[in-house]
Design an enzyme around this catalytic site. Structure first.
Site, PDB file in Angstrom:
ATOM      1  N   GLU A 166      -5.778   0.009  -8.279  1.00  0.00           N
ATOM      2  CA  GLU A 166      -5.933   0.595  -9.772  1.00  0.00           C
ATOM      3  C   GLU A 166      -4.728   0.786 -10.562  1.00  0.00           C
ATOM      4  OE1 GLU A 166      -9.019   1.245  -6.429  1.00  0.00           O
ATOM      5  OE2 GLU A 166      -6.922   1.422  -6.629  1.00  0.00           O
ATOM      6  N   CYS A 206       0.720  -1.262   0.069  1.00  0.00           N
ATOM      7  CA  CYS A 206      -0.092   0.012   0.071  1.00  0.00           C
ATOM      8  C   CYS A 206       0.902   1.414   0.014  1.00  0.00           C
ATOM      9  CB  CYS A 206      -0.940   0.115   1.284  1.00  0.00           C
ATOM     10  SG  CYS A 206      -1.701   1.268   1.587  1.00  0.00           S
ATOM     11  N   ASP A 228      -0.348  -5.917   0.411  1.00  0.00           N
ATOM     12  CA  ASP A 228      -1.498  -6.223  -0.322  1.00  0.00           C
ATOM     13  C   ASP A 228      -1.314  -7.771  -1.308  1.00  0.00           C
ATOM     14  OD1 ASP A 228      -3.244  -4.147   0.181  1.00  0.00           O
ATOM     15  OD2 ASP A 228      -2.133  -2.848  -1.248  1.00  0.00           O
ATOM     16  N   SER A 254       6.674 -16.509 -20.568  1.00  0.00           N
ATOM     17  CA  SER A 254       6.197 -16.639 -19.337  1.00  0.00           C
ATOM     18  C   SER A 254       7.157 -16.394 -18.159  1.00  0.00           C
ATOM     19  CB  SER A 254       5.317 -18.048 -19.074  1.00  0.00           C
ATOM     20  OG  SER A 254       6.179 -19.086 -19.445  1.00  0.00           O
TER      21      SER A 254
END
Length: 171
Positions: free
Chosen positions: A104, A62, A69, A86
């Site tokens: 976001e 955060c 998170d 990958s």
């Protein structure tokens, strides 16, 4: 009827890949960067198909509290000329571990970096973050490439079919 001899067909072009097969690993401690992502040529650009990658061990921090998170980052895309390798995707995801950013921003950054490297016909990134403080946040970001009308219709039809499947990850 005998099967076609595929042994003599062109192989996947891996000449531009640095990481796969033992190349020196880049430093991911400096944070996420599109330069960590590698791509290889799509051998089937004439056929729209979906590639889906899920990274269920995503972690970041955060930007206000520094608290961790956790979540799953899922990427779905219809390749045009390039596919993401990958191992480089995994290293790119690891680079977020000590990175402080809102969920976001993370989801949109991943979309922008993949679109910048791959130029896919379509790409969607889903950030499915674990609840923290009793709140679950899911972020979806997508982008369609401008294509000729016939190709655009084929890609959009494929994406619509992909989305309509109850669970596109089950056989």
């Amino acid at each position: 009827m005998p099967l076609p001899d595929r042994a003599n067909q062109d192989k996947d072009d891996v000449s531009g890949l640095r990481l796969l097969g033992g190349g020196s690993l880049p430093r991911v401690s400096s944070g996420p960067s599109a330069s960590l992502l590698e791509a290889f040529p799509n051998r089937y650009p004439h056929r729209p198909y979906v590639v889906s990658i899920s990274f269920p061990e995503f972690t970041s921090l955060c930007p206000v509290t520094g608290q961790p998170d956790f979540g799953t980052i899922s990427v779905e895309y219809v390749p045009d000329q390039w596919c993401v390798e990958s191992k480089s995707f995994k290293l790119y995801m690891f680079a977020f571990r000590n990175h402080q950013s809102f969920m976001e921003s993370i989801t949109n950054t991943v979309l922008e970096d993949l679109v910048g490297v791959l130029c896919p016909a379509w790409c969607r990134v889903k950030g499915l973050f674990a609840p923290r403080g009793g709140t679950r946040i899911h972020v979806f970001a997508e982008e369609f490439k401008a294509l000729p009308p016939e190709q655009d219709a084929a890609v959009r039809a494929l994406v619509a079919a992909w989305r309509s499947e109850a669970d596109p990850h089950r056989a």
